[in-house]
Design a protein around this motif. Sequence first.
Motif, PDB file in Angstrom:
ATOM      1  N   GLN A 131       0.625  -1.008  -0.277  1.00 44.64           N
ATOM      2  CA  GLN A 131       0.034   0.331   0.078  1.00 44.64           C
ATOM      3  C   GLN A 131       0.882   1.670  -0.029  1.00 44.64           C
ATOM      4  OE1 GLN A 131      -2.086  -0.600   3.639  1.00 44.64           O
ATOM      5  NE2 GLN A 131      -4.010  -2.374   2.932  1.00 44.64           N
ATOM      6  N   GLY A 132       0.486   2.127  -0.417  1.00 47.60           N
ATOM      7  CA  GLY A 132       1.018   3.812  -0.748  1.00 47.60           C
ATOM      8  C   GLY A 132       2.173   3.700  -1.109  1.00 47.60           C
ATOM      9  N   ASP A 133       3.464   3.956  -0.734  1.00 41.91           N
ATOM     10  CA  ASP A 133       4.530   4.556  -1.421  1.00 41.91           C
ATOM     11  C   ASP A 133       5.109   3.585  -1.622  1.00 41.91           C
ATOM     12  OD1 ASP A 133       4.880   6.905  -0.976  1.00 41.91           O
ATOM     13  OD2 ASP A 133       5.747   7.057   0.426  1.00 41.91           O
ATOM     14  N   ASP A 134       5.019   1.796  -1.234  1.00 43.81           N
ATOM     15  CA  ASP A 134       5.657   0.669  -1.236  1.00 43.81           C
ATOM     16  C   ASP A 134       4.975   0.414  -2.626  1.00 43.81           C
ATOM     17  OD1 ASP A 134       7.326   0.346   1.189  1.00 43.81           O
ATOM     18  OD2 ASP A 134       5.656  -0.329   1.802  1.00 43.81           O
ATOM     19  N   MET A 135       3.502   0.476  -2.612  1.00 50.20           N
ATOM     20  CA  MET A 135       2.600  -0.078  -3.466  1.00 50.20           C
ATOM     21  C   MET A 135       3.416   0.619  -5.077  1.00 50.20           C
ATOM     22  SD  MET A 135      -1.398   0.905  -5.082  1.00 50.20           S
ATOM     23  CE  MET A 135      -1.444   2.500  -4.803  1.00 50.20           C
ATOM     24  N   TRP A 136       3.389   1.638  -5.331  1.00 43.73           N
ATOM     25  CA  TRP A 136       4.204   3.008  -6.408  1.00 43.73           C
ATOM     26  C   TRP A 136       5.008   2.056  -6.320  1.00 43.73           C
ATOM     27  CZ3 TRP A 136       0.208   4.002  -8.443  1.00 43.73           C
ATOM     28  CH2 TRP A 136      -1.820   4.952  -7.514  1.00 43.73           C
TER      29      TRP A 136
END
Length: 145
Positions: A131-136
């Motif tokens: 999720q969040g920055d990890d996803m991007w």
Amino acid sequence: MKTNWFAQFGSAKKEREDSVYDITPDVAEAFIAAIRNQRNVQGPRHAHTFDELTATLAQMAHVIQHFEAVRELTIAAADRTSPHADRKAIAIAAGMRPSRLYRVLEKHGRPKNRSKAYEQAVHEALDKGLQGDDMWNYADRTTEK
């Protein structure tokens, strides 16, 4: 025909130098004109006989084939620098139409439609629980390959 030329390449700091010998004069002059971006293209001035002209042609063909291979690899490398790399700028720098650029990119494993590839990578990241920055970051890394 004049004697064949040689070229010596090196950095200003003399970190590396290399020399190339046996360049036909017409190929040498064409290379110099191309590097200097001179527009007045001229035919052979030094080669006159059949053997001289075909030797010049053969050397030019080898240079063109090598440069074309390096150009394609450079295009793919420029596209890999970011999932948002400016393909219009790449096409302009490469001197080719967008349709040809896309064929070159596909040949080197780059998706024609990066938005679909990026969207798919986001879904993969979500499936992995990111999720969040990890996803991007996952989506960026995946589409850069």
